[in-house]
Scaffold this active site. Structure first.
Site, mmCIF file in Angstrom:
data_model
loop_
_atom_site.group_PDB
_atom_site.id
_atom_site.type_symbol
_atom_site.label_atom_id
_atom_site.label_comp_id
_atom_site.label_asym_id
_atom_site.label_seq_id
_atom_site.Cartn_x
_atom_site.Cartn_y
_atom_site.Cartn_z
ATOM 1 N N PHE A 124 5.508 36.932 105.864
ATOM 2 C CA PHE A 124 5.154 35.635 105.422
ATOM 3 C C PHE A 124 6.053 34.514 105.764
ATOM 4 O O PHE A 124 7.231 34.660 105.735
ATOM 5 C CB PHE A 124 5.150 35.930 103.880
ATOM 6 C CG PHE A 124 4.580 34.701 103.081
ATOM 7 C CD1 PHE A 124 3.296 34.524 102.980
ATOM 8 C CD2 PHE A 124 5.266 33.583 102.496
ATOM 9 C CE1 PHE A 124 2.548 33.499 102.365
ATOM 10 C CE2 PHE A 124 4.767 32.604 101.909
ATOM 11 C CZ PHE A 124 3.201 32.563 101.546
ATOM 12 N N ASP A 194 11.008 41.694 100.123
ATOM 13 C CA ASP A 194 10.174 40.993 99.340
ATOM 14 C C ASP A 194 9.072 41.703 98.823
ATOM 15 O O ASP A 194 8.419 42.098 99.616
ATOM 16 C CB ASP A 194 9.642 39.899 100.343
ATOM 17 C CG ASP A 194 8.973 38.654 99.733
ATOM 18 O OD1 ASP A 194 8.428 38.920 98.635
ATOM 19 O OD2 ASP A 194 8.691 37.528 100.181
ATOM 20 N N TYR A 219 4.213 35.114 89.759
ATOM 21 C CA TYR A 219 2.970 34.807 89.368
ATOM 22 C C TYR A 219 1.588 35.372 89.975
ATOM 23 O O TYR A 219 0.283 35.106 89.922
ATOM 24 C CB TYR A 219 2.614 33.103 90.038
ATOM 25 C CG TYR A 219 3.138 32.718 91.351
ATOM 26 C CD1 TYR A 219 2.296 33.112 92.366
ATOM 27 C CD2 TYR A 219 4.236 32.402 91.414
ATOM 28 C CE1 TYR A 219 2.900 32.817 93.556
ATOM 29 C CE2 TYR A 219 4.807 31.941 92.797
ATOM 30 C CZ TYR A 219 3.954 32.394 93.790
ATOM 31 O OH TYR A 219 4.496 31.914 95.136
ATOM 32 N N LYS A 220 2.110 36.415 90.932
ATOM 33 C CA LYS A 220 1.033 37.437 91.331
ATOM 34 C C LYS A 220 0.452 38.251 90.308
ATOM 35 O O LYS A 220 0.097 38.150 89.430
ATOM 36 C CB LYS A 220 1.317 37.789 92.752
ATOM 37 C CG LYS A 220 1.718 36.717 93.717
ATOM 38 C CD LYS A 220 2.038 37.281 95.085
ATOM 39 C CE LYS A 220 2.517 36.303 96.012
ATOM 40 N NZ LYS A 220 1.477 35.325 96.617
ATOM 41 N N ARG A 367 -9.528 38.434 102.361
ATOM 42 C CA ARG A 367 -8.471 39.274 101.510
ATOM 43 C C ARG A 367 -9.114 39.532 100.001
ATOM 44 O O ARG A 367 -9.323 38.448 99.464
ATOM 45 C CB ARG A 367 -7.339 38.457 101.634
ATOM 46 C CG ARG A 367 -6.041 39.271 101.146
ATOM 47 C CD ARG A 367 -4.716 38.529 101.394
ATOM 48 N NE ARG A 367 -4.533 37.493 100.565
ATOM 49 C CZ ARG A 367 -3.418 36.937 100.085
ATOM 50 N NH1 ARG A 367 -2.298 37.470 100.909
ATOM 51 N NH2 ARG A 367 -3.184 35.921 99.416
HETATM 52 C C1 LIG Z 1 5.228 37.715 100.575
HETATM 53 C C2 LIG Z 1 5.632 36.240 100.070
HETATM 54 N N1 LIG Z 1 6.673 35.977 99.982
HETATM 55 C C3 LIG Z 1 6.729 34.742 99.310
HETATM 56 C C4 LIG Z 1 5.852 33.781 98.737
HETATM 57 C C5 LIG Z 1 6.051 32.579 98.491
HETATM 58 O O1 LIG Z 1 7.133 32.527 97.270
HETATM 59 P P1 LIG Z 1 7.214 31.220 96.601
HETATM 60 O O2 LIG Z 1 6.416 29.918 96.715
HETATM 61 O O3 LIG Z 1 7.518 31.585 94.983
HETATM 62 O O4 LIG Z 1 8.673 30.684 97.269
HETATM 63 C C6 LIG Z 1 4.556 34.402 99.032
HETATM 64 C C7 LIG Z 1 3.436 33.570 98.537
HETATM 65 O O5 LIG Z 1 2.419 33.836 98.656
HETATM 66 C C8 LIG Z 1 4.213 35.777 99.622
HETATM 67 O O6 LIG Z 1 2.988 36.004 99.797
#
Ligand SMILES: Cc1ncc(COP(=O)(O)O)c(C=O)c1O
Length: 408
Positions: A124, A194, A219-220, A367
């Site tokens: 990501f 992560d 938030y997921k 997705r």
């Molecule tokens: C694997 C992953 N890490 C981090 C994030 C983003 O995190 P944040 O916006 O809270 O910094 C996402 C967002 O979709 C994600 O899919």
């Protein structure tokens, strides 16, 4: 898989009543809980209480009277059984990106003789950007990005930190956390995971698999609401050794002494930086309550069964018009599934117009995220059926579906 078979799976589902914990709109099949979780029924009332009574009436006294000051650890403790950690190894704070920066910076400082952050190519983007930005601040540090299959052989005596996303945000492919932790530890490196697409979607065992550090979105699948703070995990055995590179007053041993120099508090709170987001924490508290009395093994089993049902139903209905872009072996994937199609964007918009909400990831991936707490086997079957119909009738082939929006 027939519609009746899907209904029979729902009837036998030990988690079926958990759907009642959510205020899902009628007529919508929501398959995007891996981007933004659904609204728990308890959130609106609790937020109104925190705003009107605790803040409105209690004003500043609520930091003590309602214990706001302890919410980053109190709410984090509710996450402990969901990710297989001890309550005092978790903290709610900041965004996932900021938590990554803090833990990666702390890990690099703990391995001063090693220079390499090892990451997976195509992780990501924020994970890659955070690694790159730390390397800019610490010129001797390098980011080494390798393809998935080369990760084990790339771990060596130069590796300071192995930083990976447990479940890939596109393919849903799952890393073997335990094996990679062991390989990293054998080489003297630390691991940082992560868990954004894992926590609340599958069984995670941070302690049992020997993780050092982890972060993830609130938030997921944890249903904390848009922009709610993230979580971070630091194994108890490392907490006194590691220090956050962003030393703020909330991580001080005695913040209200207003001392002029920083002295980190003992334990996980040293990874706090500034004033916690109380409204975000209040919402995440309700999100985590949706997991009350839920067994993690049931989450894991349902994630596997839902994604398998969906894959079977799509392949039966759509044939080779779409290509599976996720692992077929359920043990090797998380709780979302991608199918590729050159017109994936327009097809996803057509699905959304019908109330089947998934999302699109470039260049061509549709997705579909399955939240074991509120998605049903009927959802999986109906979504596959809608996809089949849209492909059959070329319903997607309209300008309104091709027009790109900024957030999808
Ligand atoms: C694997 C992953 N890490 C981090 C994030 C983003 O995190 P944040 O916006 O809270 O910094 C996402 C967002 O979709 C994600 O899919």
């Amino acid at each position: 898989m027939t519609f009746e078979e899907a209904r029979a799976l729902d009837a036998a589902d030990p988690l079926r009543s958990a759907r009642e914990r959510f205020a899902l709109p009628d007529g919508v099949i929501y398959l995007d809980g891996n981007s933004l979780g659904a609204l728990p029924k308890g959130t609106s009332t609790h937020l109104a209480d925190v705003v009107e009574r605790q803040w409105g009436q209690g004003l500043i006294t609520s930091w003590n009277k309602h214990g706001w000051i302890d919410w980053p650890t109190r709410v984090a403790a509710k996450l402990a059984p969901i990710v297989g950690a001890a309550p005092d190894e978790l903290l709610i704070a900041d965004s996932t990106s900021v938590c990554l920066f803090k833990l990666l910076g702390a890990a690099l400082a703990a391995r001063p003789d090693r220079k390499v952050i090892l990451v997976e190519e195509g992780s990501f983007p924020t994970d890659l950007y955070i690694a790159q930005s730390l390397a800019k601040f610490m010129p001797a540090v390098q980011v080494c990005a390798v393809p998935r299959d080369r990760i084990p052989s790339a771990i060596n005596a130069q590796t300071a930190v192995l930083m990976l996303t447990h479940i890939d945000y596109r393919s849903g492919a799952r890393h073997d956390m335990k094996a990679l932790n062991a390989a990293a530890h054998d080489a003297g490196a630390l691991t940082l995971w992560d868990l954004s697409h894992s926590a609340g979607a599958i069984a995670v065992d941070l302690t049992g698999s020997g993780c050092d550090l982890a972060v993830g979105c609130g938030y997921k699948y944890l249903n904390g609401g848009p922009g709610t703070p993230a979580f971070l995990y630091v194994a108890g055995r490392l907490q006194d050794e590691l220090r956050s590179p962003i030393s703020g007053w909330m991580g001080h041993a005695d913040p209200f002494s207003f001392a002029g120099s920083f002295k980190p508090v003992r334990g996980i709170r040293r990874f706090l930086t500034g004033t916690p987001s109380i409204l975000g924490l209040a919402a995440l508290d309700c999100g985590l309550d949706t997991f009350a009395d839920v067994d993690l093994s049931e989450i894991e089993a349902k994630a596997e069964a839902l994604t398998e049902t969906f894959i079977d139903a799509v392949e039966a209905r759509c044939g080779d018009q779409v290509a599976l872009a996720s692992p077929r072996d359920s043990a090797a994937r998380g709780s979302h599934v991608c199918f590729a199609h050159p017109e994936g964007y327009a097809i996803m918009q057509a699905l959304i117009a019908r109330g089947v909400i998934g999302d699109f990831r470039p260049p061509d991936l549709m997705r579909f995220g399955f939240a074991p707490l509120y998605n049903s086997f009927e959802d999986a079957w109906r979504a596959a059926d809608a996809l089949g119909e849209i492909l059959e009738t070329r319903e997607w082939d309209q300008p309104r579906f091709r027009e790109r929006q900024s957030v999808t």
